[in-house]
Structure formats: C-alpha cells, structure tokens
Design an enzyme around this catalytic site. Structure first.
Site, short mmCIF file in Angstrom:
data_model
loop_
_atom_site.label_atom_id
_atom_site.label_comp_id
_atom_site.label_asym_id
_atom_site.label_seq_id
_atom_site.Cartn_x
_atom_site.Cartn_y
_atom_site.Cartn_z
N VAL A 104 41.93 87.46 51.03
CA VAL A 104 41.16 88.24 50.06
C VAL A 104 41.61 89.68 49.99
O VAL A 104 41.38 90.36 48.98
CB VAL A 104 39.64 88.17 50.38
CG1 VAL A 104 39.29 89.04 51.58
CG2 VAL A 104 38.81 88.57 49.17
N ALA A 255 41.55 86.45 60.20
CA ALA A 255 40.84 85.88 59.05
C ALA A 255 41.62 86.17 57.78
O ALA A 255 42.26 87.21 57.67
CB ALA A 255 39.45 86.48 58.93
N ASP A 256 41.58 85.22 56.86
CA ASP A 256 42.13 85.47 55.53
C ASP A 256 41.04 85.86 54.54
O ASP A 256 41.29 86.57 53.58
CB ASP A 256 42.90 84.26 55.03
CG ASP A 256 44.22 84.14 55.80
OD1 ASP A 256 44.20 83.62 56.93
OD2 ASP A 256 45.24 84.63 55.29
N ARG A 257 39.83 85.37 54.78
CA ARG A 257 38.68 85.78 53.94
C ARG A 257 37.40 85.40 54.68
O ARG A 257 37.28 84.28 55.18
CB ARG A 257 38.73 85.11 52.58
CG ARG A 257 37.70 85.67 51.62
CD ARG A 257 37.68 84.99 50.27
NE ARG A 257 38.94 84.97 49.54
CZ ARG A 257 39.02 85.00 48.20
NH1 ARG A 257 37.92 85.10 47.46
NH2 ARG A 257 40.20 84.93 47.61
#
Lengths: 363, 363
Positions: A104, A255-257
């Site tokens: 994100v 984390a990616d989002r």
C-alpha cells in the site's frame, strides 16, 4: 543528500540516488546474492519494470524507487504550464502504482503527492519552476524519512521484545526480507533484529527460505552475513518444529498492507507462521512504517492479493524444478488476521497492541 | 514374479525385480522428473547407498529395496553352515537399517526376518539350502504384499473421506510423495487419492513442493501427471491460505513411523500442515501400512529424527540458492501429535480413529 551520504545510510547501497545529478541506481535483487549488479532507473517506465519484475521489492523500497523514477522523469520534462505539470505528474503516479497491487505504501505516497501537487497548482504564489522543485524535493525526502522511521521501529520493537524475555537473549524468527534491501535502509522487522543486537539482547536469528522467490535464502541470509548476525536458514515448512523445540522467543515480520483493524497482508507464508506461533504461544509481531496502514480498509478481506506466474514457482535460476506440465497456484501474499498478531504491530509511532477489538481506532 | 508381472504392478516401474535371475533395478529418484535412469542393486552395500543418498525413498520402498539387496547378496553367498548363514544374514540386516533412522518399516522387517532366520536355524528338518531359499522367498513376497496392502489402504481411506463429503467430490491436499515411487506400487496417501478417482469422487489434488528435497514438485507432480489426475503444485507455505479459501476437504499424508498412541513421524512440514488443518477444521489423515506402526513406542517423543546435510537445503540441482556462508537447519522429519490427526490413521486393517486417548490399544 549525495552519494557519499547514501553510502553511510545503506551499507548494502540498495538504492543509490544522487540528488544533484538526479541519478538513480538500484541493486538488482534478482541477481543477489551471486552478483552485485546495479540498474539505472531513468524514468517512470524503468521504475515500473524494476518493481514489476521484482528487481526491487519490499513495500517501502517499492514506494521510494517508484516515486524517484517519476521525480527523475519530471526533472527533465518539458512542461509549459502548472496545469500541464499537474496532469503529467498525476498520470505518472497513477501508472507507477499499477506495477504491484498489494503493497500500500506506494498507493499512499501517490495519493499524498497528487494532493500536494493539486495544492501547489492552486497556490498562485508558486511558479511552474517552484512547483516542479517542490514535488521533486518532497519525493527526495522520502529516502531519509524512511531510514529515520525504521530506526524508531527498530527501537520500539526491540524494547517490547526485551520486556517479554524471562532473562537471556532473544531468539527471533523472521520471514521474507525486510532489511536494507526492502527499505531505504536499516529495515523494518530486520531493523528490530538490528536494534536487539545493538542492545546486546540478540541470541540468534532464524530466517525462512521464503518460497517461491527465496527472499529469505538469498536476501535476508545475505544481510545477516553482512551484519555478522548469527543467522540460520530454514525451510518454510520447518517453522513449527522449530517452535515446538522452543527455539523461538518471538516472530517479527514486515507488512505490505495493514487494514484498519490490524489484519495484515504480507509475503505468502506469513499467515501459516502466525497460526503456528499462536499454537505454540510464541508472540507474533508485524513491523512496518505507519504508511503501510490503510485506514480506508476496515479489515483485511478487501486487500487485493497478487497472483504471480507459474514459472516463478516451477523454475529456480532458469532450471525447472517441478515436473514438466504440472500447473501451479502462486499467490504472492496472504492476510494474517489481527487476532493472530499477538505481539503487536510495531510502527515508528509505537507498538499497537490488540487490547481492544480494533487496531488504530484511537488514531 | 517376473519382469512382465512387475510392469503391471507399478506403472512407473520404480522397483524392477526379476525373481529367477535375482536381478534388481531401481528408478533413480534423484534424477526424476528430468531423467528416467535405472540403477542396478547387486548387494547390501548398493541398497544401503541408494537409501542413504535418497535414490530410493519412502518408508515402504526403503524396506523392500533394502531387504531385496540383502536377499540378492545372500543368493550367491558361499556359506558352509546354517549358523554361518544366520550370522551373515543378521549382520547384513542390521547394517541395512543404519542407512536412515526414522522410517520404521525396514527396522520391523529386519526384526521379523532375523527371528524367522533364527527359527529356521533351530528347525533341524530344514537344510542349509532350504533355509536360504525360505529367507529369500520371504523377502520376495514383500513386494506383492505391499501392493495388496496399499490397495486396501486406498479403499478404506477413500470410503472414509467420501462419508464426510456433503455432496460433491473431494479436493485433497497431500505432502511429499507416497505413490508408486515410495512403495512397491499404488501408494499409501496417493493410493487413497487413486481410489477416490476410481470411485468418481475426486475433484482435485493439491501437492506441496516439499522442501528441501522437492519430492512433491518432482515426484508427486510427476505421478499425478502420469495418472492424468487433476493436480496443482503449491509451495509448503501456501497451505494455510488454500485452506482459508476453502479449497481443501481433507489432507492425506504418509508416515515414516507411527507410535503406539498415534503420534506420527513423517516428512518435515507435516506437523505444520496438521496445525493449519486443525485451525481450519479440515480433517487430517495419515495413510500407512500397519508395518509403519511401532508399538514399542508409547508416543512420538522417542522417534529418532534424522538431520540431513546443509547442502541439501542450500543447493538445487547443484546450484547454490542460499547466500554463500549461511548455516542451515535441516531436519528431515517432524512428529505430528495424534490429537491433530483428526481424520484418522488409515491402514490395510482399517481406519483408526482417535475416539479414545490411545490409538491401537485394542490391537
């Protein structure tokens, strides 16, 4: 900011940017650890390709390289009006976000920068030249901000983990790569590990291979060796046995989002590790800049999950490892429900704990 | 038993044995799926090496190839007395069991055969020649018995799974390789899958890669393609997401050794899949011949777990995939507690269910 300064910030020099010359190079992560090869990123298209093909990966690094690619193109673009500049910039930012859907940070950065551009457009005291300079400068500060944020993440996370230790030093498991190579420098989950070492409280790090792209075997193992941290590589399937043998005090991943309730999209396999951590009562932490939190999503169900080509699973280094003809299922991410993030979500603003039903509601 | 018969029993011809000529060849499983290369096994030492280097693997196949290697050597051995024969045979059998420690079938076979030899030694009506023939014949029947047992396992397991389906056909996950290549033919867990297909009740099979040796990607995928079963390959780390997406009706795996209470040692990663299956309420089955059950062990804690060399994790096809210098932790098996084997343990005698605290106590 110049080359020599950047060399200090990132030991591995994963992102090399010369502000004066508007010259960006990235370390090609597909070639690591065997080759140290740099790629020139000269415009938005180059950045898009590097992100898409995973020559650069890691949510914070994707955002920085993507935005710098646009900034470089903007710096030489012939634009005759502020309106034209705004349209040009907004289109490039929208394009760069299409390279990968799950992380994100680049989406957040694009939204923020487009709004910033719109504000400058309306500000009659701002000239065309000044507008261009301000946008580029705003992007260039992302590099420094990211490193500073990571250092705070490292400190908050390490202190939280130390507070849980019953004497002794910490044995940490991490997944995928969240270090210098995934960020502008220092790292998120790997930043926590780095800070534990600085505190003299790190005993050992286990890193998973992280199939199918082997970011753990190639990149995290490489970073641990570079930093002379005592690291051991395991297969993704060995996590549960390791925990059963009480060799892990805490899991820390990136984390990616992150959704508003704390549900977290991260590299495929994270969810499985979190289930195993819960089963073995091992605290499970997510470490990510606050820009990874997508407050527009109330939970993780609506986080888009990228599927990657079969060949990325069936081949390693150009050699087919799977029986010829077999089909593959290759999701690149999964979503770990907040309930399994038992340690907390570590950001530069502090460690968010799941002591209410909802994360971040107090923000 | 002869070549032409064996060709019917095992389509893949993983073990080719000519009884008359005492001629054994095995398919080199390290070369699959790229090359179909046969190895001659001429004596105990050849069999030991093939088992140790994993040219043949799978608990039932290890037992058969190991014992046949001894039988072939015995057939031409110059032995002048029954005492000498017994000592020679017992020593060879003890040696062959040292190749790999976890799979129990070869240990059970060795114990049974040594006792059988001791009985023949005491039987004064049995000549030296007859004693040798009887021992060899006893070993040779293992090939046929194994296939028959697997077919019964397949039937019992498939029927149990079908009884749980709420209409529709079964989507099955399996781990490692338990098919023709791991047995004398038909397979254990893969035998259950085969029988589901025969019943017209199989929708789909997912097989894990099974790092670090990729038995799933190389061998199970290959067998599924050969059998024209709808199969899809996933990484070991993707199991939990697959279950969350409700794509799995049951897990079926094999076993290297089952303790008296049902705790089961199997390929590394099995335990992690069982935890995930429990979390997602997916029934988890073990399929194995009754010879995999080691009633001398009250639980799984005392099953010896083999550790394999770092290089088997760090290299694929001779190419290093891990950062040079990183150390590895490479357990080859893990133990799944009986409480997680929620479907049951499928043997040729029926499906044992965990409806009491102890498995097999009624045997």
């Amino acid at each position: 900011m110049n080359f020599s300064k950047m060399e200090n910030v990132t030991n591995l020099q994963s992102i090399s940017y010369n502000q004066e010359k508007k010259f960006l190079q990235i370390l090609d992560q597909l070639e690591l650890p065997h080759k140290t090869k740099y790629l020139d990123i000269k415009d938005t298209k180059d950045a898009w390709t590097a992100v898409k093909t995973m020559q650069v990966r890691g949510a914070p690094a994707i955002a920085i390289v993507g935005c710098l690619g646009v900034a470089i193109e903007l710096s030489t673009a012939k634009l005759s009006s502020k309106e034209e500049l705004h349209t040009f910039f907004a289109e490039k930012m929208e394009y760069i976000t299409t390279a990968r859907p799950t992380a994100v940070n680049i989406h957040g950065a694009a939204k923020f920068l487009k709004e910033y551009s719109a504000k400058l457009l309306e500000d009659t005291s701002c000239s065309l030249t000044s507008m261009k300079e301000k946008i580029i400068s705003q992007i260039e500060t992302m590099l420094e901000t990211d490193v500073d944020d990571n250092k705070r993440i490292g400190k908050f996370g390490a202190e939280d983990i130390v507070s849980r230790l019953n004497g002794g030093n910490a044995k940490i498991l991490t997944h995928c790569n969240t270090g210098e190579l995934a960020t502008a420098g220092y790292g998120t989950a790997l930043g926590v590990i780095r800070h534990l070492r600085e505190l003299g409280k790190l005993e050992k790090v286990y890193c998973t291979e992280t199939r199918p792209y082997n970011q753990g075997a190639r990149l995290t193992a490489y970073e641990l060796l570079q930093e002379k941290i005592d690291g051991t590589l395991i297969c993704d399937s060995m996590v549960s046995l390791l925990m059963k043998m009480k060799k892990i005090d805490a899991v820390v991943v990136g984390a990616d989002r992150v959704a508003g309730n704390g549900d977290t999209a991260n590299k495929i396999g994270t969810y499985q590790i979190a289930i195993s951590a819960k089963y073995h009562n091992v605290p499970f932490y997510v470490a990510a800049p606050f820009s990874s939190i997508d407050l527009s999503l109330s939970n993780g169900d609506s986080i888009p999950i990228e599927f990657r080509p079969d060949d990325e699973l069936a081949y390693i280094n150009g050699i087919r490892i799977a029986a010829p003809g077999i089909s593959c299922w290759n999701p690149s991410f999964d979503v770990t429900p907040a309930a399994l993030i038992t340690g907390g979500i570590i950001t530069e603003k502090g460690v968010f704990k799941q002591n209410t039903d909802e994360y971040f509601v107090f923000e």
